[in-house]
Design a protein around this motif. Sequence first.
Motif, PDB file in Angstrom:
ATOM      1  N   ASP A   1      19.943  -3.952  32.048  1.00  0.00           N
ATOM      2  CA  ASP A   1      20.513  -5.059  32.815  1.00  0.00           C
ATOM      3  C   ASP A   1      19.553  -5.464  33.934  1.00  0.00           C
ATOM      4  O   ASP A   1      18.888  -4.611  34.545  1.00  0.00           O
ATOM      5  N   ALA A   2      19.511  -6.771  34.228  1.00  0.00           N
ATOM      6  CA  ALA A   2      18.655  -7.252  35.305  1.00  0.00           C
ATOM      7  C   ALA A   2      19.292  -8.472  35.950  1.00  0.00           C
ATOM      8  O   ALA A   2      19.972  -9.267  35.294  1.00  0.00           O
TER       9      ALA A   2
ATOM     10  N   ASP B   1      23.048 -13.471  35.240  1.00  0.00           N
ATOM     11  CA  ASP B   1      22.308 -12.218  35.061  1.00  0.00           C
ATOM     12  C   ASP B   1      22.307 -11.799  33.583  1.00  0.00           C
ATOM     13  O   ASP B   1      23.227 -12.092  32.831  1.00  0.00           O
ATOM     14  N   GLN B   2      21.238 -11.089  33.200  1.00  0.00           N
ATOM     15  CA  GLN B   2      21.037 -10.719  31.803  1.00  0.00           C
ATOM     16  C   GLN B   2      21.491  -9.289  31.549  1.00  0.00           C
ATOM     17  O   GLN B   2      21.084  -8.357  32.250  1.00  0.00           O
ATOM     18  N   ASP B   3      22.332  -9.122  30.525  1.00  0.00           N
ATOM     19  CA  ASP B   3      22.737  -7.785  30.107  1.00  0.00           C
ATOM     20  C   ASP B   3      21.594  -7.093  29.365  1.00  0.00           C
ATOM     21  O   ASP B   3      20.613  -7.728  28.965  1.00  0.00           O
ATOM     22  N   ALA B   4      21.732  -5.802  29.171  1.00  0.00           N
ATOM     23  CA  ALA B   4      20.725  -5.032  28.440  1.00  0.00           C
ATOM     24  C   ALA B   4      20.602  -5.561  27.008  1.00  0.00           C
ATOM     25  O   ALA B   4      21.567  -6.019  26.407  1.00  0.00           O
ATOM     26  N   TYR B   5      19.369  -5.501  26.481  1.00  0.00           N
ATOM     27  CA  TYR B   5      19.143  -5.963  25.111  1.00  0.00           C
ATOM     28  C   TYR B   5      17.939  -5.243  24.526  1.00  0.00           C
ATOM     29  O   TYR B   5      17.122  -4.641  25.249  1.00  0.00           O
TER      30      TYR B   5
ATOM     31  N   ASN C   1      14.723  -9.209  38.836  1.00  0.00           N
ATOM     32  CA  ASN C   1      13.740  -8.955  37.778  1.00  0.00           C
ATOM     33  C   ASN C   1      13.298  -7.495  37.703  1.00  0.00           C
ATOM     34  O   ASN C   1      12.137  -7.206  37.391  1.00  0.00           O
ATOM     35  N   THR C   2      14.226  -6.580  37.977  1.00  0.00           N
ATOM     36  CA  THR C   2      13.884  -5.158  37.998  1.00  0.00           C
ATOM     37  C   THR C   2      14.950  -4.365  37.256  1.00  0.00           C
ATOM     38  O   THR C   2      15.883  -3.817  37.870  1.00  0.00           O
ATOM     39  N   PRO C   3      14.888  -4.306  35.930  1.00  0.00           N
ATOM     40  CA  PRO C   3      15.834  -3.466  35.193  1.00  0.00           C
ATOM     41  C   PRO C   3      15.605  -1.996  35.526  1.00  0.00           C
ATOM     42  O   PRO C   3      14.475  -1.578  35.792  1.00  0.00           O
TER      43      PRO C   3
END
Length: 737
Positions: A657-658, A669-673, A624-626
Amino acid sequence: MTMLRRTLTGLLFATTAVAGLHQPAAAQTGRTAPRAGPVEEIVVTARRREESLQDVPVSVSAFTGETLDLRGVPDITGLQRTTPNMTLQVARGSNSTLIAFIRGVGQQDPLWGFEPGVGLYVDDVYVARPQGAVLDIFDIERIEVLRGPQGTLYGRNTIGGAVKYVTRRIGNESELRLKTNIGTDGQRDLIVSGGLPLVENKLSIGGAFALYTRDGYGENLFSGADHYDKDVGAGRLALELTPTETTFFRLSYDRTEDGSNAKHGHRLTPLPGGSAPVLDDVFDTRAGAGDDNSVKNDGLSLLGEWQATDTITLKSITAYRQGDTDTLIDFDSTPGPILDVPAFYKDDQFSQELQLLYQGAGWQGVFGLYYLDANASGAFDTVLGNLGLTILTAGEVKTESYAAFADVSFDLTDQLSASVGLRYTLDEKEGTVFRANYAGIRSPEFGGIAQPPALIRTDYTNDRDFDEFTPRFSLTWQPTADLTAYASYSRGFKSGGFDMRGDAVLTPNTVNGYDPETVDSYEIGLKGQYFERLTLNLAGFYSKYDGQQITTQVPATSGIASFVDNVGSSEIYGFEAEGNLSVTDALSASFVLGYTHAEFDEFLTYDITTGQFVDVSDQRVFQNTPEWNAAVILTYLHDMGERGSLTFSGSAAFRDDASMFEIPSPLLDQDAYTLFDASIVWTSDDERWRVGLHGRNLTDKEYKVGGYSFPGALYGDSITAFYGPPRTITGTVEVRF
């Protein structure tokens, strides 16, 4: 929920009737009209005393209730978009449980017994548990986000920072505010708030009540129930007494009931064998565990203030809070009980804080004592259908916390000042943990067949004490009235505890509990106001994080092994920038930029196969730390004279990304958005009427906010994700009397 609805409806009619008898002039509605032009001063209480945001030597973001209203921000998780280096989200598998991280420090696990790393305060009352803490934004004065350890003034469990939710005081004027929201996915909200003086300048009563309903963003295709719906009732009632010019009392009660359906995940992988393919809509599920969910929280607080002399003010804050949660999560999100977890939580807390505030020539300070008596308990089943086995986990943590603190600021010269603070905290904890295997689907605790356990895995009660000194030092230089530079050191502390999931068969040392964690943070900052139209606040920070508490759950032949490690040490550094420019008297632009570099120096985790601790720091990342987040907000005010004013606002919020967990997961995991929002709001010339249209996530971006990872055929290869809201359009109408 039915009883609360009846109560709120009755209060609505009663308040409307009273307002008809006490209608003040429009100029007394209390609304702050939208405006542009020169930058206005914002007063915050980051150091427990009123100071200008631009003068306080702390990295803090402040959002007024008016600003949040004009932008259409629905709840406190919306602050994530416009606050540097912060994660503030709804917890995985829940509707109203809060997950918070600031500068890489936080706590994702909301299980009873685990402490948050970012403290939440409602009118200076610490909220110990995250359940029901996703607070809707209504009738507030402001919200402050304090970044970095706040251990001196706010104590334990603020090692990442603190979020302060400040409600509006009633005052001495009659007021009634009615607001309704109508939006996509069947959104229907009603908010009623106001105040009434009972004895002029002596006694006032007021409150705010809200009903929030929304159909689901998706559907449970197995049961037909709405999924990601909302059914929340919330209310606050306050009584303010000013018996003399130097004394003030406020008695407050609040209650929230969340009856939204249980939230299950979206499978990212098909069920082995192909019987459950990946669904097209990320908000849909095929969970068969059920849809019932209930969260109830309420609290009572008494604030007392006495201005003893021109320089000394005494303050007392007494509070009691309690919460009950009944919920379930279908981890596999299929009709079968492959990996289902029904659960309940119960908690209560009593706190007492005494403060002495001194405001004199040349120095100011706050001195205080704090006491907390808290209990958190619960139980849950881990249903492993493929094994015909259920693991019951139950337990309780009792906490008594004592603290004494002081923070003093004094002038060294006309331009240079220093601040010195120190807090001593003692936590006494008692943990009780029971974990056992039962044959079949569900244990007797959750409606299963009455039977003795097949195997008791954990059964103990233990107690431990944790204490720590948390200092803070800062130097502030103000070469001009519009420029503030500062350098500070602060220490944060989160006490140890007992792992409520601990398995004494697989991890025998779990009965000893886990140790505290600490953060030592160094910060430099520059806050400036230029040409009466530009504010620019900059901060750079470096933190040393030791003893970080990490919850790990791994598949095991006998089920799921869970343990909490104090993994070692890490380094975190970065910077933050916040600015606001009044381009013209009608157009303003705000921006936010945050950068965080967080890296483990040592990550010692327990290997259940070898029984040894191994360093895997090269395989772990911060969750949880982009690395980057940024936002730009444009606001344009069009003054139409007697026809009122129009406020246009638009924003773009970028998040890098995070990773959801310390172990990277490419699927999860989540890519940048980037999220785009826009609002248009009309306010009448007499400030009585307000009509708005708000669009959030206008490009309908799909983005993950949480998830679970249980790979392998035994667990149905259950890798599931939870998503943030899709595109929503909301129309609002508000009238004030």
